[in-house]
Design a protein around this motif. Structure first.
Motif, PDB file in Angstrom:
ATOM      1  N   PRO A  61      49.429  35.003  40.394  1.00 16.75           N
ATOM      2  CA  PRO A  61      49.380  36.402  40.860  1.00 16.75           C
ATOM      3  C   PRO A  61      50.005  37.399  39.883  1.00 16.75           C
ATOM      4  N   GLU A  62      51.004  36.983  39.134  1.00 17.08           N
ATOM      5  CA  GLU A  62      51.676  37.916  38.226  1.00 17.08           C
ATOM      6  C   GLU A  62      50.948  38.098  36.892  1.00 17.08           C
ATOM      7  N   ILE A  63      49.871  37.351  36.674  1.00 10.50           N
ATOM      8  CA  ILE A  63      49.113  37.438  35.429  1.00 10.50           C
ATOM      9  C   ILE A  63      47.968  38.434  35.599  1.00 10.50           C
ATOM     10  N   LEU A  64      47.824  39.363  34.659  1.00 10.31           N
ATOM     11  CA  LEU A  64      46.761  40.355  34.684  1.00 10.31           C
ATOM     12  C   LEU A  64      45.402  39.655  34.609  1.00 10.31           C
ATOM     13  N   ASP A  65      44.468  40.096  35.428  1.00  9.99           N
ATOM     14  CA  ASP A  65      43.127  39.528  35.474  1.00  9.99           C
ATOM     15  C   ASP A  65      42.118  40.607  35.085  1.00  9.99           C
ATOM     16  N   PRO A  66      41.846  40.788  33.771  1.00  9.82           N
ATOM     17  CA  PRO A  66      40.951  41.871  33.355  1.00  9.82           C
ATOM     18  C   PRO A  66      39.515  41.704  33.866  1.00  9.82           C
ATOM     19  N   GLN A  67      39.039  40.488  33.996  1.00  9.53           N
ATOM     20  CA  GLN A  67      37.683  40.302  34.513  1.00  9.53           C
ATOM     21  C   GLN A  67      37.609  40.683  35.989  1.00  9.53           C
ATOM     22  N   GLY A  68      38.618  40.302  36.741  1.00 12.85           N
ATOM     23  CA  GLY A  68      38.672  40.694  38.138  1.00 12.85           C
ATOM     24  C   GLY A  68      38.747  42.210  38.294  1.00 12.85           C
ATOM     25  N   LYS A  69      39.548  42.855  37.439  1.00 13.74           N
ATOM     26  CA  LYS A  69      39.660  44.322  37.483  1.00 13.74           C
ATOM     27  C   LYS A  69      38.330  44.975  37.147  1.00 13.74           C
ATOM     28  N   ALA A  70      37.597  44.421  36.175  1.00 13.22           N
ATOM     29  CA  ALA A  70      36.297  44.987  35.811  1.00 13.22           C
ATOM     30  C   ALA A  70      35.316  44.880  36.980  1.00 13.22           C
ATOM     31  N   VAL A  71      35.295  43.746  37.650  1.00 18.87           N
ATOM     32  CA  VAL A  71      34.423  43.577  38.814  1.00 18.87           C
ATOM     33  C   VAL A  71      34.840  44.550  39.911  1.00 18.87           C
ATOM     34  N   HIS A  72      36.148  44.652  40.144  1.00 17.24           N
ATOM     35  CA  HIS A  72      36.649  45.558  41.185  1.00 17.24           C
ATOM     36  C   HIS A  72      36.242  47.000  40.888  1.00 17.24           C
ATOM     37  N   GLY A  73      36.330  47.393  39.621  1.00 15.17           N
ATOM     38  CA  GLY A  73      35.949  48.750  39.242  1.00 15.17           C
ATOM     39  C   GLY A  73      34.454  49.012  39.387  1.00 15.17           C
ATOM     40  N   ALA A  74      33.640  47.973  39.222  1.00 16.28           N
ATOM     41  CA  ALA A  74      32.187  48.140  39.311  1.00 16.28           C
ATOM     42  C   ALA A  74      31.688  48.211  40.752  1.00 16.28           C
ATOM     43  N   LEU A  75      32.404  47.638  41.675  1.00 16.97           N
ATOM     44  CA  LEU A  75      31.933  47.574  43.055  1.00 16.97           C
ATOM     45  C   LEU A  75      31.598  48.944  43.656  1.00 16.97           C
ATOM     46  N   PRO A  76      32.504  49.942  43.568  1.00 20.15           N
ATOM     47  CA  PRO A  76      32.160  51.247  44.152  1.00 20.15           C
ATOM     48  C   PRO A  76      30.956  51.898  43.469  1.00 20.15           C
ATOM     49  N   ARG A  77      30.804  51.693  42.168  1.00 22.22           N
ATOM     50  CA  ARG A  77      29.659  52.259  41.459  1.00 22.22           C
ATOM     51  C   ARG A  77      28.346  51.631  41.925  1.00 22.22           C
ATOM     52  N   LEU A  78      28.430  50.429  42.444  1.00 31.33           N
ATOM     53  CA  LEU A  78      27.250  49.737  42.946  1.00 31.33           C
ATOM     54  C   LEU A  78      27.051  49.937  44.450  1.00 31.33           C
ATOM     55  N   GLY A  79      27.925  50.743  45.053  1.00 30.34           N
ATOM     56  CA  GLY A  79      27.773  51.065  46.466  1.00 30.34           C
ATOM     57  C   GLY A  79      28.537  50.161  47.414  1.00 30.34           C
ATOM     58  N   PHE A  80      29.423  49.319  46.903  1.00 25.20           N
ATOM     59  CA  PHE A  80      30.209  48.421  47.751  1.00 25.20           C
ATOM     60  C   PHE A  80      31.597  49.012  47.943  1.00 25.20           C
ATOM     61  N   GLU A  81      31.985  49.195  49.190  1.00 28.68           N
ATOM     62  CA  GLU A  81      33.276  49.809  49.512  1.00 28.68           C
ATOM     63  C   GLU A  81      34.130  48.834  50.311  1.00 28.68           C
ATOM     64  N   GLY A  82      35.432  49.109  50.361  1.00 31.14           N
ATOM     65  CA  GLY A  82      36.339  48.365  51.221  1.00 31.14           C
ATOM     66  C   GLY A  82      36.941  47.119  50.607  1.00 31.14           C
ATOM     67  N   ILE A  83      36.736  46.893  49.326  1.00 28.41           N
ATOM     68  CA  ILE A  83      37.320  45.727  48.671  1.00 28.41           C
ATOM     69  C   ILE A  83      38.609  46.176  47.984  1.00 28.41           C
ATOM     70  N   ALA A  84      39.734  45.606  48.389  1.00 28.87           N
ATOM     71  CA  ALA A  84      41.034  46.032  47.879  1.00 28.87           C
ATOM     72  C   ALA A  84      41.347  45.468  46.493  1.00 28.87           C
ATOM     73  N   ASP A  85      40.878  44.259  46.181  1.00 23.03           N
ATOM     74  CA  ASP A  85      41.197  43.648  44.889  1.00 23.03           C
ATOM     75  C   ASP A  85      40.228  42.501  44.644  1.00 23.03           C
ATOM     76  N   VAL A  86      40.072  42.142  43.383  1.00 25.58           N
ATOM     77  CA  VAL A  86      39.241  41.009  42.985  1.00 25.58           C
ATOM     78  C   VAL A  86      40.010  40.189  41.968  1.00 25.58           C
ATOM     79  N   ARG A  87      40.040  38.886  42.165  1.00 23.52           N
ATOM     80  CA  ARG A  87      40.611  37.946  41.196  1.00 23.52           C
ATOM     81  C   ARG A  87      39.521  36.935  40.865  1.00 23.52           C
TER      82      ARG A  87
END
Length: 84
Positions: free
Chosen positions: A12-38
């Motif tokens: 959990p304490e390790i940065l997950d850049p791929q998860g962050k990229a997916v999380h950032g793309a979700l709203p642009r694709l119309g998906f809401e309500g996801i708090a985090d992606v790992r």
């Protein structure tokens, strides 16, 4: 024949850049309500013959030394089908 699944995730304490990229793309694709992606890895090991406690212990060693980096990753081992 048993299948053993090893799931590997960054600690959990390790940065997950791929998860962050997916999380950032979700709203642009119309998906809401996801708090985090790992993001993680899944390995499926098919076992020849009976899955014994000794073989399961060997798979634990494989998971801790080859399939994961214990410095930055956690792993879980579970059996799908068959018995240990």
């Amino acid at each position: 024949m048993a299948r053993v699944v090893v799931d590997v995730m960054l600690k959990p304490e390790i940065l997950d850049p791929q998860g962050k990229a997916v999380h950032g793309a979700l709203p642009r694709l119309g998906f809401e309500g996801i708090a985090d992606v790992r993001q993680g890895k899944r390995f499926e090991l098919q076992v020849d013959g009976e899955l014994t406690e000794d073989l399961l212990a060997e798979i634990e060693k494989i998971a801790g030394t080859l399939l994961s980096n214990p410095v930055i990753e956690d792993y879980t081992v579970r059996v799908e089908g068959g018995r240990a």
